[in-house]
Design an enzyme around this catalytic site. Structure first.
Site, PDB file in Angstrom:
ATOM      1  CG  ASP A 311      -2.144   0.945   0.988  1.00 54.84           C
ATOM      2  OD1 ASP A 311      -2.285   1.503  -0.110  1.00 54.84           O
ATOM      3  OD2 ASP A 311      -2.933   1.120   1.942  1.00 54.84           O
ATOM      4  CE  LYS A 360      -6.425   2.635   0.689  1.00 49.56           C
ATOM      5  NZ  LYS A 360      -5.115   2.972   0.064  1.00 49.56           N
ATOM      6  CE  LYS A 401      -6.265  10.807   0.819  1.00 55.42           C
ATOM      7  NZ  LYS A 401      -5.650   9.493   1.034  1.00 55.42           N
ATOM      8  CE  LYS A 471      -2.207   4.757   3.124  1.00 56.39           C
ATOM      9  NZ  LYS A 471      -2.107   4.684   1.659  1.00 56.39           N
TER      10      LYS A 471
END
Length: 520
Positions: A311, A360, A401, A471
């Protein structure tokens, strides 16, 4: 270092008996200082020791191809278009003025490394990361890939709304001819709202045939472009988590057998990862799903291929991995972290369904774990802060975003301190430089071997040096996970300077408050 070594960098020449150049291979020795610990009844015993490593780094980067799964998505079209824009030095106008193509946001291309202080001037010395040992430029990458949508990259770019219209039109002659290869589509693994995009899929439902199809695509790509190194990178939709269980995917033989028997729990990303490994191509998972199950990691080790994940760490979570480390290092105790996002690109649409969001949520929430464990004074019970992650799909904001975070800390004498952060992220403009960096660092790792006894060998197949960019870093079994951003950056830069034949500066700055002894 001999004059020949001037070729390793435009700006850096290392003069040391610990480094030499032999037939295009840089050989360096590095003393790794490590503290060894023993827990005894009378306390913690610390024994400093030195371990000598020998490294060999092939200086000439390999001709490298990058295959993107999700080539027609926002990240894929942005990554490809940006390379053309940089190759041709494109400029474009906005209402704020003129812009020029660059690689801002790429650690390998725009970050600098602190080497120390100049004794004569006391000035700090920084050099570009890319000038320490030879690495690829994004401009060198040959890119292709797959997508479940058959839109050409010009149409994909227009749909993504990442680039300004003038730049899109300048890129049109380069992007319009590119159509992604058909991809693997198993509807159960991604959101149901993606079905209307799936008009470019490999036919049938036989997973072994799909595996062989992807393997043939990789072979053809490598042969057509006469490539020395191929990297497959997943930047497609987030999948739901797949089951991990004995008999399904906990060994290499199990995952191969499961593909052969058409097991439902074999995901599209599993197919791409296995195909890559069997073709000798390195595989990187840029999404949060658990693609790299134990069987796939064992398969990569068996075939001496690198895998990395999970990620992309690009915006909100990258900031969090630096900020929480700052708080804990300052002696403040984070008690509560609430992270809210809304975005309108296809990633947000896919994440609007619960199973994909859960993938996520896991990767975003785990980022503070090692920082909590680092301070037993603040966290004597190792209990993580309350940590809530929310993601909402708002089509109007498209790729821009919004990320809003509230951090509440316990401070001195029962007080509280609250930080509120608003972050407007151009999602794909932050993620695309990570795609380049992941590929460039993987290619560099493929040129490095090390020796601690008799024989040189490559790094572990799980390429944990990529953790800075991810991540939820996947690391070799039994290895601690580090998420703190500057610790990850230091790990990477210290390795690269060791390859070049000198240790990084300790940053103690002791010479400024003591008399510096004569060097030996």
């Amino acid at each position: 270092m001999s004059n020949q070594v001037n070729g390793i960098s435009k700006r850096l020449i290392v003069e040391s008996s610990n480094v030499k150049l032999v037939d295009g291979v840089l050989e360096s020795k590095f003393n790794y200082r490590k503290n060894h610990f023993e827990h005894r009844a009378d306390g913690l015993h610390v024994t400093p020791k030195e371990h000598e490593y020998s490294f060999k780094t092939v200086l000439k980067p390999r001709k490298t191809g990058l295959l993107l799964v999700g080539l027609g998505g926002n990240n894929g079209s942005t990554a490809v278009g940006s390379i053309y824009a940089n190759q041709y030095g494109m400029t474009w106008r906005t209402k704020e003025g003129s812009n020029q193509a660059n690689y801002f946001g790429s650690v390998t291309q725009t970050a600098t490394v602190h080497l120390g202080y100049d004794s004569a001037t006391q000035n700090q010395i920084f050099v570009p990361f890319k000038d320490i040992v030879p690495i690829l430029s994004p401009n060198d990458l040959v890119i292709s890939g797959w997508d479940i949508s058959n839109s050409n990259l010009y149409d994909a770019m227009a749909r993504a709304k990442v680039f300004e219209p003038e730049l899109q039109e300048k890129l049109r002659p380069f992007m319009e001819p590119i159509v992604p290869l058909p991809s693997v589509y198993y509807p159960d693994f991604i959101a149901s709202n993606q079905g209307d995009r799936a008009n470019n899929v490999i036919p049938g439902s036989n997973k072994l045939e799909h595996l062989e199809h992807i393997r043939a695509d990789i072979r053809k790509f490598k042969q057509d472009h006469e490539l020395e190194c191929v990297i497959v990178l997943w930047t497609a939709n987030t999948e739901r988590y797949t089951d991990v269980r004995s008999g399904l995917n906990t060994t290499a033989d199990e995952i191969l057998k499961s593909i052969g028997s058409n097991e439902d729990e074999v995901s599209p990303s599993n197919i791409f990862a296995v195909a890559s490994i069997l073709e000798g191509a390195h595989y990187i998972n840029g999404s949060p799903q658990n693609t790299l199950v134990p069987g796939i990691i064992e398969l990569a080790d068996r075939h001496n291929v690198f895998v990395g994940g999970d990620d992309f760490k690009s915006g909100q979570t990258k900031f969090k991995s630096a900020f929480v480390d700052f708080l804990v290092s300052s002696g403040l105790k984070p008690e509560c972290i609430v992270s809210y996002n809304h975005l309108g690109n296809n990633d947000g649409k896919n994440l609007s369904e619960a199973r994909q969001f859960r993938s996520k949520e896991i990767s975003k929430s785990s980022v503070v774990d090692d920082m909590v464990k680092s301070n037993q004074i603040l966290f004597p019970d190792a209990k993580n802060p309350d940590h809530c992650v929310v993601i909402k799909y708002v089509p109007f904001v498209a790729d821009s975003k919004r990320a809003m975070d509230e951090y509440i800390c316990s401070i001195f004498m029962g007080g509280k301190q609250t930080f509120v952060v608003h972050n407007t992220c151009e999602d794909s403009l932050l993620a695309s430089p990570l795609i380049y960096d992941l590929a460039i660092l993987t290619e560099l790792a493929s040129r490095v071997t090390y020796k601690v006894s008799d024989d040189y060998k490559p790094f572990h197949s799980v390429l944990s040096i990529l953790s800075l960019l991810l991540k939820a870093p996947v690391v070799p079994p039994g290895t601690p996970i580090s998420n703190a951003f500057m610790r990850q950056f230091s790990t990477l830069t210290k390795l690269v300077t060791a390859l070049a034949g000198f240790p990084s500066d300790t940053d103690m700055q002791i010479e400024f408050f003591t008399q510096l002894p004569q060097s030996k």
